[in-house]
Motif scaffolding. Structure first.
Motif, PDB file in Angstrom:
ATOM      1  N   UNK A 300     -41.970 -40.865  -3.447  1.00 27.04           N
ATOM      2  CA  UNK A 300     -40.631 -40.277  -3.508  1.00 27.04           C
ATOM      3  C   UNK A 300     -40.316 -39.564  -2.199  1.00 27.04           C
ATOM      4  N   UNK A 301     -39.058 -39.643  -1.797  1.00 25.62           N
ATOM      5  CA  UNK A 301     -38.572 -38.936  -0.627  1.00 25.62           C
ATOM      6  C   UNK A 301     -37.212 -38.332  -0.953  1.00 25.62           C
ATOM      7  N   UNK A 302     -36.719 -37.479  -0.049  1.00 26.29           N
ATOM      8  CA  UNK A 302     -35.369 -36.931  -0.184  1.00 26.29           C
ATOM      9  C   UNK A 302     -34.607 -37.207   1.106  1.00 26.29           C
ATOM     10  N   UNK A 303     -33.366 -36.751   1.150  1.00 24.90           N
ATOM     11  CA  UNK A 303     -32.543 -36.953   2.345  1.00 24.90           C
ATOM     12  C   UNK A 303     -33.156 -36.294   3.568  1.00 24.90           C
ATOM     13  N   UNK A 304     -34.000 -35.282   3.366  1.00 27.08           N
ATOM     14  CA  UNK A 304     -34.636 -34.601   4.498  1.00 27.08           C
ATOM     15  C   UNK A 304     -35.643 -35.491   5.222  1.00 27.08           C
ATOM     16  N   UNK A 305     -36.096 -36.531   4.572  1.00 27.52           N
ATOM     17  CA  UNK A 305     -37.164 -37.371   5.113  1.00 27.52           C
ATOM     18  C   UNK A 305     -36.659 -38.624   5.825  1.00 27.52           C
ATOM     19  N   UNK A 306     -35.341 -38.810   5.869  1.00 28.10           N
ATOM     20  CA  UNK A 306     -34.774 -40.064   6.377  1.00 28.10           C
ATOM     21  C   UNK A 306     -34.193 -39.864   7.777  1.00 28.10           C
ATOM     22  N   UNK A 307     -34.636 -40.630   8.768  1.00 21.55           N
ATOM     23  CA  UNK A 307     -33.969 -40.593  10.078  1.00 21.55           C
ATOM     24  C   UNK A 307     -32.514 -41.013   9.916  1.00 21.55           C
ATOM     25  N   UNK A 308     -31.604 -40.253  10.493  1.00 21.18           N
ATOM     26  CA  UNK A 308     -30.187 -40.533  10.277  1.00 21.18           C
ATOM     27  C   UNK A 308     -29.802 -41.929  10.767  1.00 21.18           C
ATOM     28  N   UNK A 309     -30.501 -42.420  11.770  1.00 18.77           N
ATOM     29  CA  UNK A 309     -30.184 -43.752  12.303  1.00 18.77           C
ATOM     30  C   UNK A 309     -30.428 -44.842  11.274  1.00 18.77           C
ATOM     31  N   UNK A 310     -31.309 -44.591  10.295  1.00 18.70           N
ATOM     32  CA  UNK A 310     -31.635 -45.607   9.294  1.00 18.70           C
ATOM     33  C   UNK A 310     -30.499 -45.828   8.299  1.00 18.70           C
ATOM     34  N   UNK A 311     -29.531 -44.925   8.270  1.00 17.43           N
ATOM     35  CA  UNK A 311     -28.409 -45.082   7.349  1.00 17.43           C
ATOM     36  C   UNK A 311     -27.409 -46.131   7.825  1.00 17.43           C
ATOM     37  N   UNK A 312     -27.446 -46.440   9.109  1.00 19.28           N
ATOM     38  CA  UNK A 312     -26.441 -47.304   9.722  1.00 19.28           C
ATOM     39  C   UNK A 312     -26.901 -48.756   9.784  1.00 19.28           C
ATOM     40  N   UNK A 313     -25.917 -49.661   9.756  1.00 25.19           N
ATOM     41  CA  UNK A 313     -26.244 -51.074   9.960  1.00 25.19           C
ATOM     42  C   UNK A 313     -26.127 -51.466  11.435  1.00 25.19           C
ATOM     43  N   UNK A 314     -25.832 -50.488  12.295  1.00 22.83           N
ATOM     44  CA  UNK A 314     -25.805 -50.742  13.730  1.00 22.83           C
ATOM     45  C   UNK A 314     -27.222 -50.710  14.291  1.00 22.83           C
ATOM     46  N   UNK A 315     -27.456 -51.474  15.330  1.00 26.96           N
ATOM     47  CA  UNK A 315     -28.748 -51.422  16.006  1.00 26.96           C
ATOM     48  C   UNK A 315     -28.863 -50.106  16.767  1.00 26.96           C
ATOM     49  N   UNK A 316     -30.088 -49.777  17.181  1.00 30.95           N
ATOM     50  CA  UNK A 316     -30.293 -48.556  17.959  1.00 30.95           C
ATOM     51  C   UNK A 316     -29.488 -48.594  19.249  1.00 30.95           C
ATOM     52  N   UNK A 317     -29.420 -49.746  19.873  1.00 33.14           N
ATOM     53  CA  UNK A 317     -28.651 -49.881  21.111  1.00 33.14           C
ATOM     54  C   UNK A 317     -27.173 -49.649  20.856  1.00 33.14           C
ATOM     55  N   UNK A 318     -26.661 -50.190  19.742  1.00 31.44           N
ATOM     56  CA  UNK A 318     -25.238 -49.999  19.410  1.00 31.44           C
ATOM     57  C   UNK A 318     -24.948 -48.541  19.069  1.00 31.44           C
ATOM     58  N   UNK A 319     -25.851 -47.890  18.389  1.00 31.36           N
ATOM     59  CA  UNK A 319     -25.662 -46.483  18.054  1.00 31.36           C
ATOM     60  C   UNK A 319     -25.569 -45.636  19.318  1.00 31.36           C
ATOM     61  N   UNK A 320     -26.469 -45.895  20.281  1.00 32.93           N
ATOM     62  CA  UNK A 320     -26.454 -45.120  21.530  1.00 32.93           C
ATOM     63  C   UNK A 320     -25.168 -45.351  22.314  1.00 32.93           C
ATOM     64  N   UNK A 321     -24.719 -46.599  22.333  1.00 30.29           N
ATOM     65  CA  UNK A 321     -23.540 -46.953  23.141  1.00 30.29           C
ATOM     66  C   UNK A 321     -22.240 -46.460  22.505  1.00 30.29           C
ATOM     67  N   UNK A 322     -22.164 -46.531  21.171  1.00 31.96           N
ATOM     68  CA  UNK A 322     -20.894 -46.250  20.499  1.00 31.96           C
ATOM     69  C   UNK A 322     -20.773 -44.837  19.943  1.00 31.96           C
ATOM     70  N   UNK A 323     -21.888 -44.200  19.584  1.00 30.74           N
ATOM     71  CA  UNK A 323     -21.808 -42.967  18.817  1.00 30.74           C
ATOM     72  C   UNK A 323     -22.452 -41.762  19.482  1.00 30.74           C
ATOM     73  N   UNK A 324     -23.379 -41.993  20.405  1.00 35.55           N
ATOM     74  CA  UNK A 324     -24.100 -40.858  20.979  1.00 35.55           C
ATOM     75  C   UNK A 324     -23.223 -40.088  21.954  1.00 35.55           C
TER      76      UNK A 324
END
Length: 324
Positions: A300-324
């Motif tokens: 079992x885990x909670x929201x505290x245990x989840x990297x926020x990037x894992x919630x998105x369907x964007x790739x890590x590269x897309x997240x950095x380019x579009x949202x960071x």
């Protein structure tokens, strides 16, 4: 793209919201809706199955989103399904979370699965903001206010009372208390000082309304700590005036970063549809559960245990380019 195969367990307001959210997610596929009701009675464009047959789908479902109520459904369904599938739920009885977490953790580990609990907006993303605010402003106080809006969990708890046909419960913040906090006043509010609860109840013919009202206002974890008003109305009036699922709330932390330097952290939601927003959160965390299970995480885990990037369907590269 290989899609995440998701199942919905329960088809009330949350289940219907989850169906909409999954259909909007390009990286997900809805395997089906699993219900305790007769499947033929469910009006949906998706495939509907009896919950009794869900074990027939082992190996075909990546994540189950559990959409039952916290008062009774999830306490039994959560551990049972976590033994066989990865799961997401929005269990929202705050006082029972530690106990529920332990039950789910044991069951999920028995089945070599991963389950995340309490992924609504409170508990859920409000919890994340409380932790974030406290981490940034370690010297300060955090306050949470809900509403004005319909609480699904509290409404469901009323509907479980014998003699009740239907019910809607509004959580109403006490604005004077919010203003006192934002002004920097040092307060020690009880739950009763921060919110009131207003209930609209349809009772069965001949039901003892005084007994129903007593059961509501004395209900542990839900109403006993608040000023609660109960109105008995007709089913027609409830459907006409009290079926919109609006809600919202805010997390406030008032802190200091140096002497006499006040900082206000505020996170606020204003929702047209509480269940659809809650379900959208659940679907995002289903994506995270899938990714984390692929990495070997179980239990079992909670929201505290989840990297926020894992919630998105964007790739890590897309997240950095579009949202960071």
């Amino acid at each position: 793209m290989e899609k995440i195969k998701v199942a919905i367990v329960g088809y009330g307001n949350l289940g219907k919201g989850a169906e909409k959210a999954i259909n909007l997610a390009e990286d997900m596929e809805l395997v089906g809706i699993f219900t305790r009701r007769e499947p033929k009675t469910i009006e949906s464009q998706s495939k509907v199955y009896s919950l009794e047959n869900i074990l027939d789908f082992k190996g075909e479902i990546d994540v189950c989103i559990l959409c039952g109520g916290s008062a009774t459904d999830l306490r039994s369904q959560g551990p049972e399904i976590a033994r066989h599938f990865n799961t997401v739920d929005s269990f929202d009885t705050h006082a029972k979370i530690p106990e529920y977490f332990n039950d789910i953790d044991l069951a999920a580990k028995e089945g070599n699965n991963l389950s995340i609990i309490s992924t609504g907006w409170d508990p859920g993303i409000f919890s994340m903001n409380r932790l974030l605010a406290q981490s940034i402003l370690p010297q300060g106080e955090t306050h949470t206010f809900w509403g004005e809006g319909v609480s699904q969990g509290h409404s469901d708890a009323i509907r479980r009372i014998d003699g009740v046909i239907d019910a809607t419960q509004y959580t109403v913040p006490i604005e004077e208390s919010i203003e006192r906090i934002k002004a920097g006043e040092k307060v020690n509010f009880t739950p009763r000082d921060k919110h009131k609860r207003i209930c609209y109840v349809v009772a069965e013919d001949g039901a003892d309304k005084e007994e129903i009202e007593f059961k509501i206002i004395t209900m542990p974890d839900y109403f006993v700590d608040y000023n609660t008003t109960v109105h008995f109305i007709s089913e027609e009036e409830l459907k006409k005036n009290h079926k919109k699922m609006v809600h919202g709330g805010r997390v406030l932390r008032i802190g200091e970063t140096s002497q006499a330097t006040k900082q206000v952290y505020e996170f606020k939601l204003d929702l047209d549809s509480n269940p659809e927003f809650t379900s959208s959160i659940n679907v995002a965390f289903a994506r995270a559960v899938y990714k984390m299970r692929q990495e070997g995480k179980i239990g079992a885990i909670t929201v505290f245990d989840v990297p926020i990037s894992y919630l998105s369907n964007l790739t890590a590269e897309e997240q950095r380019a579009k949202l960071l």
